[in-house]
Design a protein around this motif. Structure first.
Motif, PDB file in Angstrom:
ATOM      1  N   GLU A 178       3.315  -9.799   4.952  1.00 51.82           N
ATOM      2  CA  GLU A 178       4.396  -8.896   4.594  1.00 51.82           C
ATOM      3  C   GLU A 178       3.884  -7.456   4.610  1.00 51.82           C
ATOM      4  O   GLU A 178       2.734  -7.198   4.251  1.00 51.82           O
ATOM      5  CB  GLU A 178       4.935  -9.228   3.206  1.00 51.82           C
ATOM      6  N   VAL A 179       4.733  -6.538   5.025  1.00 53.25           N
ATOM      7  CA  VAL A 179       4.346  -5.128   5.040  1.00 53.25           C
ATOM      8  C   VAL A 179       5.058  -4.343   3.944  1.00 53.25           C
ATOM      9  O   VAL A 179       4.793  -3.153   3.762  1.00 53.25           O
ATOM     10  CB  VAL A 179       4.621  -4.495   6.413  1.00 53.25           C
ATOM     11  N   VAL A 180       5.942  -4.995   3.226  1.00 51.05           N
ATOM     12  CA  VAL A 180       6.687  -4.341   2.151  1.00 51.05           C
ATOM     13  C   VAL A 180       5.944  -4.563   0.847  1.00 51.05           C
ATOM     14  O   VAL A 180       5.608  -5.699   0.501  1.00 51.05           O
ATOM     15  CB  VAL A 180       8.117  -4.901   2.057  1.00 51.05           C
ATOM     16  N   SER A 181       5.706  -3.498   0.113  1.00 48.75           N
ATOM     17  CA  SER A 181       4.876  -3.585  -1.082  1.00 48.75           C
ATOM     18  C   SER A 181       5.447  -4.518  -2.142  1.00 48.75           C
ATOM     19  O   SER A 181       4.700  -5.104  -2.924  1.00 48.75           O
ATOM     20  CB  SER A 181       4.671  -2.189  -1.674  1.00 48.75           C
ATOM     21  N   GLY A 182       6.755  -4.677  -2.150  1.00 48.50           N
ATOM     22  CA  GLY A 182       7.385  -5.512  -3.165  1.00 48.50           C
ATOM     23  C   GLY A 182       6.996  -6.978  -3.101  1.00 48.50           C
ATOM     24  O   GLY A 182       7.178  -7.710  -4.073  1.00 48.50           O
ATOM     25  N   TYR A 183       6.461  -7.427  -1.982  1.00 57.45           N
ATOM     26  CA  TYR A 183       6.036  -8.822  -1.856  1.00 57.45           C
ATOM     27  C   TYR A 183       4.676  -9.063  -2.499  1.00 57.45           C
ATOM     28  O   TYR A 183       4.277 -10.210  -2.678  1.00 57.45           O
ATOM     29  CB  TYR A 183       5.981  -9.223  -0.388  1.00 57.45           C
ATOM     30  N   TYR A 184       3.967  -8.020  -2.810  1.00 57.52           N
ATOM     31  CA  TYR A 184       2.616  -8.140  -3.355  1.00 57.52           C
ATOM     32  C   TYR A 184       2.682  -8.057  -4.879  1.00 57.52           C
ATOM     33  O   TYR A 184       3.205  -7.101  -5.443  1.00 57.52           O
ATOM     34  CB  TYR A 184       1.711  -7.044  -2.787  1.00 57.52           C
ATOM     35  N   GLU A 185       2.143  -9.087  -5.530  1.00 51.66           N
ATOM     36  CA  GLU A 185       2.278  -9.193  -6.982  1.00 51.66           C
ATOM     37  C   GLU A 185       1.086  -8.622  -7.743  1.00 51.66           C
ATOM     38  O   GLU A 185       1.216  -8.255  -8.908  1.00 51.66           O
ATOM     39  CB  GLU A 185       2.438 -10.666  -7.403  1.00 51.66           C
TER      40      GLU A 185
ATOM     41  N   LEU B 103     -11.435   9.349  10.806  1.00 49.89           N
ATOM     42  CA  LEU B 103     -10.559   9.752   9.711  1.00 49.89           C
ATOM     43  C   LEU B 103     -10.019  11.156   9.923  1.00 49.89           C
ATOM     44  O   LEU B 103     -10.690  12.032  10.478  1.00 49.89           O
ATOM     45  CB  LEU B 103     -11.309   9.650   8.389  1.00 49.89           C
ATOM     46  N   LYS B 104      -8.803  11.347   9.432  1.00 48.63           N
ATOM     47  CA  LYS B 104      -8.106  12.626   9.546  1.00 48.63           C
ATOM     48  C   LYS B 104      -7.787  13.139   8.145  1.00 48.63           C
ATOM     49  O   LYS B 104      -7.650  12.350   7.209  1.00 48.63           O
ATOM     50  CB  LYS B 104      -6.804  12.438  10.320  1.00 48.63           C
ATOM     51  N   PRO B 105      -7.620  14.430   7.984  1.00 51.45           N
ATOM     52  CA  PRO B 105      -7.249  14.952   6.662  1.00 51.45           C
ATOM     53  C   PRO B 105      -5.983  14.302   6.110  1.00 51.45           C
ATOM     54  O   PRO B 105      -5.876  14.094   4.890  1.00 51.45           O
ATOM     55  CB  PRO B 105      -7.051  16.447   6.927  1.00 51.45           C
ATOM     56  N   GLU B 106      -5.059  13.944   6.969  1.00 47.69           N
ATOM     57  CA  GLU B 106      -3.830  13.303   6.504  1.00 47.69           C
ATOM     58  C   GLU B 106      -4.035  11.873   6.017  1.00 47.69           C
ATOM     59  O   GLU B 106      -3.101  11.260   5.477  1.00 47.69           O
ATOM     60  CB  GLU B 106      -2.743  13.336   7.585  1.00 47.69           C
ATOM     61  N   ASP B 107      -5.234  11.328   6.192  1.00 45.05           N
ATOM     62  CA  ASP B 107      -5.554  10.021   5.623  1.00 45.05           C
ATOM     63  C   ASP B 107      -5.951  10.126   4.152  1.00 45.05           C
ATOM     64  O   ASP B 107      -6.160   9.102   3.493  1.00 45.05           O
ATOM     65  CB  ASP B 107      -6.706   9.361   6.393  1.00 45.05           C
ATOM     66  N   THR B 108      -6.066  11.336   3.652  1.00 46.38           N
ATOM     67  CA  THR B 108      -6.409  11.531   2.246  1.00 46.38           C
ATOM     68  C   THR B 108      -5.349  10.893   1.352  1.00 46.38           C
ATOM     69  O   THR B 108      -4.166  11.165   1.493  1.00 46.38           O
ATOM     70  CB  THR B 108      -6.526  13.028   1.923  1.00 46.38           C
ATOM     71  N   ALA B 109      -5.795  10.002   0.468  1.00 46.53           N
ATOM     72  CA  ALA B 109      -4.869   9.260  -0.398  1.00 46.53           C
ATOM     73  C   ALA B 109      -5.675   8.369  -1.333  1.00 46.53           C
ATOM     74  O   ALA B 109      -6.885   8.202  -1.167  1.00 46.53           O
ATOM     75  CB  ALA B 109      -3.924   8.402   0.436  1.00 46.53           C
ATOM     76  N   VAL B 110      -4.984   7.801  -2.287  1.00 45.32           N
ATOM     77  CA  VAL B 110      -5.529   6.686  -3.058  1.00 45.32           C
ATOM     78  C   VAL B 110      -5.183   5.413  -2.299  1.00 45.32           C
ATOM     79  O   VAL B 110      -4.013   5.170  -1.988  1.00 45.32           O
ATOM     80  CB  VAL B 110      -4.940   6.642  -4.476  1.00 45.32           C
ATOM     81  N   TYR B 111      -6.200   4.643  -2.001  1.00 41.64           N
ATOM     82  CA  TYR B 111      -6.009   3.398  -1.259  1.00 41.64           C
ATOM     83  C   TYR B 111      -6.008   2.227  -2.239  1.00 41.64           C
ATOM     84  O   TYR B 111      -6.942   2.087  -3.037  1.00 41.64           O
ATOM     85  CB  TYR B 111      -7.088   3.236  -0.205  1.00 41.64           C
ATOM     86  N   LEU B 112      -4.967   1.423  -2.159  1.00 43.80           N
ATOM     87  CA  LEU B 112      -4.780   0.306  -3.080  1.00 43.80           C
ATOM     88  C   LEU B 112      -4.832  -1.021  -2.341  1.00 43.80           C
ATOM     89  O   LEU B 112      -4.248  -1.163  -1.263  1.00 43.80           O
ATOM     90  CB  LEU B 112      -3.444   0.425  -3.796  1.00 43.80           C
ATOM     91  N   CYS B 113      -5.493  -1.946  -2.953  1.00 39.21           N
ATOM     92  CA  CYS B 113      -5.568  -3.311  -2.448  1.00 39.21           C
ATOM     93  C   CYS B 113      -4.532  -4.150  -3.195  1.00 39.21           C
ATOM     94  O   CYS B 113      -4.310  -3.949  -4.398  1.00 39.21           O
ATOM     95  CB  CYS B 113      -6.971  -3.844  -2.695  1.00 39.21           C
ATOM     96  N   ALA B 114      -3.925  -5.087  -2.493  1.00 36.01           N
ATOM     97  CA  ALA B 114      -2.908  -5.912  -3.119  1.00 36.01           C
ATOM     98  C   ALA B 114      -2.966  -7.334  -2.583  1.00 36.01           C
ATOM     99  O   ALA B 114      -3.351  -7.552  -1.421  1.00 36.01           O
ATOM    100  CB  ALA B 114      -1.524  -5.320  -2.871  1.00 36.01           C
ATOM    101  N   ALA B 115      -2.568  -8.267  -3.414  1.00 33.23           N
ATOM    102  CA  ALA B 115      -2.552  -9.675  -3.048  1.00 33.23           C
ATOM    103  C   ALA B 115      -1.134 -10.216  -3.086  1.00 33.23           C
ATOM    104  O   ALA B 115      -0.407  -9.993  -4.067  1.00 33.23           O
ATOM    105  CB  ALA B 115      -3.442 -10.482  -3.994  1.00 33.23           C
TER     106      ALA B 115
END
Length: 127
Positions: free
Chosen positions: A108-115, A86-98
């Motif tokens: 899909e890699v575009v967030s809009g496809y995940y509901e 891990l790197k300092p630039e990995d600092t974030a809120v990580y979200l899971c999506a279906a």
């Protein structure tokens, strides 16, 4: 109604590892593609990794290739994100999506496809 809940975030030193988990409700977890995204106040939500319904196909953002591994256990309705080096630039809120409307074993890699989205889990990497 499908719900997902993330866990496993925390504070870690640079070079360390964390494993995030995301548990989904419902009986049809195996029919969803699952993705991990991350977000910071300074940057828009960005794709990290995703796994197809079977887990047989995975995709990664270039900035995590070789460091992060996504996997899923359909028997446990759970998707994991193993994060290493891990790197300092990995600092974030990580979200899971279906992606519940996925066709065949695609990703899909575009967030809009995940509901369906979780609330996220904070990952902080100190230098």
């Amino acid at each position: 109604q499908v719900h997902v809940v993330e866990s496993g975030g925390g504070l870690v030193q640079a070079g360390g590892s964390l494993r995030l988990s995301c548990v989904a409700s419902g009986r049809t977890f195996g029919s969803y593609a699952m993705g991990w995204f991350r977000q910071t106040p300074e940057k828009a939500r960005e794709f990290v990794a995703a796994a197809s319904r079977s887990g047989g196909t995975v995709k990664y953002a270039d900035f995590v290739k070789g460091r992060f591994t996504i996997s899923r256990d359909n028997a446990k309705n759970t998707v994991y994100l193993q994060m290493s080096r891990l790197k300092p630039e990995d600092t974030a809120v990580y979200l899971c999506a279906a992606d519940t409307n996925v066709v065949e074993d695609t990703i899909e890699v575009v967030s809009g496809y995940y509901e369906v989205w979780g609330l996220g889990t904070q990952v902080t990497v100190s230098s």
